[in-house]
Design a protein around this motif. Structure first.
Motif, mmCIF file in Angstrom:
data_model
loop_
_atom_site.group_PDB
_atom_site.id
_atom_site.type_symbol
_atom_site.label_atom_id
_atom_site.label_comp_id
_atom_site.label_asym_id
_atom_site.label_seq_id
_atom_site.Cartn_x
_atom_site.Cartn_y
_atom_site.Cartn_z
ATOM 1 N N THR A 1 39.156 43.009 48.553
ATOM 2 C CA THR A 1 39.176 43.943 47.751
ATOM 3 C C THR A 1 37.772 44.054 47.136
ATOM 4 O O THR A 1 36.868 43.282 47.581
ATOM 5 C CB THR A 1 40.093 43.618 46.547
ATOM 6 O OG1 THR A 1 40.286 44.740 45.344
ATOM 7 C CG2 THR A 1 39.858 42.523 45.855
ATOM 8 N N GLU A 2 37.501 44.878 46.212
ATOM 9 C CA GLU A 2 36.217 45.289 45.570
ATOM 10 C C GLU A 2 35.942 44.023 44.551
ATOM 11 O O GLU A 2 36.938 43.365 43.945
ATOM 12 C CB GLU A 2 36.001 46.523 44.901
ATOM 13 C CG GLU A 2 34.458 46.409 44.685
ATOM 14 C CD GLU A 2 34.195 46.543 43.247
ATOM 15 O OE1 GLU A 2 33.147 46.110 42.817
ATOM 16 O OE2 GLU A 2 35.143 46.289 42.168
ATOM 17 N N TRP A 3 34.764 43.617 44.427
ATOM 18 C CA TRP A 3 34.607 42.505 43.371
ATOM 19 C C TRP A 3 34.964 42.583 42.006
ATOM 20 O O TRP A 3 35.374 41.591 41.530
ATOM 21 C CB TRP A 3 32.955 42.194 43.442
ATOM 22 C CG TRP A 3 32.272 41.274 42.468
ATOM 23 C CD1 TRP A 3 31.441 41.252 41.678
ATOM 24 C CD2 TRP A 3 32.753 39.691 42.359
ATOM 25 N NE1 TRP A 3 31.260 39.999 40.779
ATOM 26 C CE2 TRP A 3 31.878 39.104 41.222
ATOM 27 C CE3 TRP A 3 33.836 38.838 42.921
ATOM 28 C CZ2 TRP A 3 32.178 37.886 40.967
ATOM 29 C CZ3 TRP A 3 33.800 37.690 42.592
ATOM 30 C CH2 TRP A 3 33.126 37.178 41.445
ATOM 31 N N GLN B 1 29.190 35.083 45.076
ATOM 32 C CA GLN B 1 30.125 34.918 46.201
ATOM 33 C C GLN B 1 29.560 34.788 47.433
ATOM 34 O O GLN B 1 29.990 34.479 48.454
ATOM 35 C CB GLN B 1 30.939 36.627 46.322
ATOM 36 C CG GLN B 1 31.798 36.650 45.186
ATOM 37 C CD GLN B 1 32.787 35.615 45.154
ATOM 38 O OE1 GLN B 1 32.802 34.766 44.263
ATOM 39 N NE2 GLN B 1 34.234 36.135 45.756
ATOM 40 N N SER C 1 36.526 39.035 48.134
ATOM 41 C CA SER C 1 36.016 40.308 48.045
ATOM 42 C C SER C 1 34.813 40.382 48.992
ATOM 43 O O SER C 1 34.830 39.537 49.708
ATOM 44 C CB SER C 1 35.043 40.250 46.693
ATOM 45 O OG SER C 1 34.304 39.281 46.730
ATOM 46 N N THR C 2 34.309 41.597 49.374
ATOM 47 C CA THR C 2 33.306 41.715 50.378
ATOM 48 C C THR C 2 31.815 41.414 49.670
ATOM 49 O O THR C 2 31.060 41.293 50.679
ATOM 50 C CB THR C 2 33.178 43.045 50.712
ATOM 51 O OG1 THR C 2 32.952 44.254 49.347
ATOM 52 C CG2 THR C 2 34.704 43.793 51.242
ATOM 53 N N GLY D 1 29.554 40.427 45.747
ATOM 54 C CA GLY D 1 29.713 40.049 44.490
ATOM 55 C C GLY D 1 28.894 38.961 43.925
ATOM 56 O O GLY D 1 28.397 38.051 44.616
ATOM 57 N N SER E 1 26.399 43.748 43.921
ATOM 58 C CA SER E 1 27.506 44.632 43.457
ATOM 59 C C SER E 1 27.527 45.869 44.065
ATOM 60 O O SER E 1 26.601 46.538 44.627
ATOM 61 C CB SER E 1 27.241 44.815 41.956
ATOM 62 O OG SER E 1 26.197 45.287 41.378
ATOM 63 N N LEU F 1 38.691 41.965 41.975
ATOM 64 C CA LEU F 1 39.083 40.523 42.153
ATOM 65 C C LEU F 1 38.711 39.882 40.753
ATOM 66 O O LEU F 1 39.818 39.069 40.469
ATOM 67 C CB LEU F 1 38.017 40.052 43.208
ATOM 68 C CG LEU F 1 38.397 38.470 43.522
ATOM 69 C CD1 LEU F 1 39.750 38.222 44.005
ATOM 70 C CD2 LEU F 1 37.461 38.172 44.572
#
Length: 530
Positions: free
Chosen positions: A402-404, A375, A369-370, A372, A30, A407
């Motif tokens: 986007t950020e986790w 993921q 997401s980038t 997470g 995270s 999302l």
């Protein structure tokens, strides 16, 4: 960005005092620490490390075995039953002699206080972010009441044999923490709330770390933690986590980058993998205005256009192909008409039937997401998907990155919500552990904001099978109904199924006792440091 993350982490590590024996330093995926008020955000990674180790639920998971899906076990309730004369009501008999970390008693009043925090907007302790998480995970709850000091009753909208699985996701914290912080949840978050778990929060540094220490007064002496301390640190970039492990700044990293696994093994680090109930999909946005996914042929077509074996190779074998919500080997998989495989010709034929050709290609945006929880390696995996779908079936995909947590929030958005930026799909990994999860993601009653049915999917045959499942108590009937329901998830797919994760982690050889259960969660009480 990666260099900055490594440098910042190195500076944070340099300021850390020499660690005591029995301290585990753990790098999460995270971008921030999960919330510490008692119902952590950041998905199931938040539950894994700042949920169950600190806060508990009436029903817990048995995370000590690897040979089957993690079963339920008694938690803060010693036992529970579905009331025979009213199957919409569940009665929970609370465990006696339990106190929160702050010394205050755990009892029926504390349970009701927490349920008011999640379900009653008029209560002084109502916490909107936590309420959103809990309501989406237990959408069928309709009421609760105290029977006596050690017994509570919870009601559901309809009989649901799977309700204890939902109960396991409702964490309970000390009402005194809220009072101590002046009834200010933001202040509670900076201090950390008190739970009943085997660890307690010692300190909180947003975006940097949370320190947990062993709770010596834990109610279950057989499950008392071996570690003195756990330091949780958010490191969202995979190569930064890898560098932190190699340099000795952390002892354990979640999701090592796939291309780094062979060298980690060679250097003596332990790589753990194991089957667990997980699927890595794209959620179709069926309900959006002019969505191409209103046509089932388009949804089926993409499932034939995915080169899953190549994605598994990209991940160094830390995944397996997904051709449904459940694994093909699962006894409840059923016998769907469609058996998805890499078949571009069939995919293109279905697309052509739906009106999408080389002259008029299917084109849409996916929100990703980038990093997470669960993921895996979202950027390289999605880039591969983009190139592969284009080459195999002429499908053009663009990404909204986007950020986790953003999302995750958007999973509960309406189909045409501005926050989606026109995305016709979301890439969010999903558990597939039990029927309660199936209800949250696929039942018509679970459309946002009531659940996670982002796709706005409705299938009458699925609804009928699931109703039979929910009302059943015979395991054979539950299994038969689950198989029929799953067949509909394959033949009328609300998702593009891509791979099942094998839950890779990398650890120093000093980490001992870890068990990789068939669960999204882990038991940190089993872990020690050599």
């Amino acid at each position: 960005m990666a260099a900055f993350a490594i440098a910042a982490f190195a500076m944070a590590g340099a300021a850390e005092p020499v660690r005591a024996q029995g301290t585990l330093r753990l790098a999460m995926t995270s971008s921030d620490i999960p919330t510490t008020t008692g119902m952590p955000n950041n998905g199931f990674e938040g539950m894994r490390f700042l949920g169950y180790p600190v806060f508990e639920s009436l029903v817990l998971w048995d995370l000590t075995t690897t040979d089957r899906l993690a079963p339920l076990r008694p938690g803060l309730a010693e036992r529970w039953e579905q009331v025979a004369e009213d199957p919409k009501t569940w009665r929970f008999h609370l465990r006696r002699g339990v106190t929160f970390h702050d010394g205050t008693p755990f009892d029926a009043d504390a349970v009701i206080w927490n349920l008011e925090r999640y379900f009653n907007k008029e209560s002084a302790q109502f916490e909107p972010p936590a309420a959103g998480i809990v309501r989406a995970r237990a959408p069928i709850m309709t009421g609760y009441r105290k029977i006596d000091d050690m017994t509570v009753a919870i009601t559901t909208a309809s009989p649901a044999s799977y309700f204890p699985y939902m109960t396991a996701l409702i964490l309970l914290s000390s009402p005194a923490s809220f009072e101590k912080a002046g009834r200010d949840w933001a202040k509670v978050g900076t201090q950390g709330s008190a739970g009943t778990g085997p660890f307690k929060i010692a300190s909180v540094a947003p975006r940097e770390r949370v320190e947990l220490v062993r709770h010596d007064g834990y109610w279950d002496q057989a499950k008392k933690a071996k570690l003195d301390k756990v330091i949780l640190q958010p490191i969202p970039e995979a190569n930064a986590r890898l560098a932190a492990l190699r340099s000795g700044q952390v002892d354990w990293i979640e999701v090592p980058p796939a291309d780094g696994i062979p060298s980690l093994k060679q250097a003596g680090f332990a790589i753990t993998t194991g089957s667990y109930p997980h699927v890595w999909p794209w959620f179709y946005n069926i309900g959006a205005t002019n969505s191409p996914f209103r046509d089932v042929r388009v949804r089926q077509a993409l499932n034939y256009c995915v080169d899953r074996d190549s994605i598994v190779a990209l991940l160094n074998g830390t995944a397996e192909p997904a051709i449904g919500w459940l694994k093909a080997s699962d006894p409840d998989f059923g016998k769907p008409v469609n058996r998805y495989r890499f078949d571009p010709a069939k995919g293109k034929a279905l697309l052509a039937e739906a009106g999408f050709t080389a002259q008029k290609p299917l084109s849409f945006k996916v929100m990703i997401s980038t990093s997470g929880s669960g993921q895996m390696s979202p950027l390289p995996m999605n880039e591969f998907m983009q190139a592969s779908l284009k080459e195999a079936c002429g499908v053009e995909v663009d990404f909204v990155v986007t950020e986790w947590q953003v999302l995750l929030n958007n999973m509960r958005a309406l189909p045409d919500a501005p926050a989606l930026n026109g995305a016709m799909s979301l890439n969010i990994s999903s558990p597939s552990s039990d029927p309660s999860v199936m209800a949250r993601y696929f039942a018509a009653a679970g459309v946002p904001p009531n659940g996670f049915n982002f796709a706005q999917w409705k299938d009458d045959a699925f609804e009928a099978a699931f109703a039979r499942l929910a009302a059943a108590v015979d395991p054979k009937v539950v299994a038969e109904a689950t198989a029929v329901a799953h067949e509909r998830l394959v033949d009328n797919p609300p998702w593009l199924y891509i791979v099942h994760d094998l839950n890779p982690r990398a650890m120093s050889s000093k980490v001992k006792g870890f068990v990789s259960p068939q669960s999204w969660f882990v038991d940190l009480t089993l872990v020690s440091m050599r």
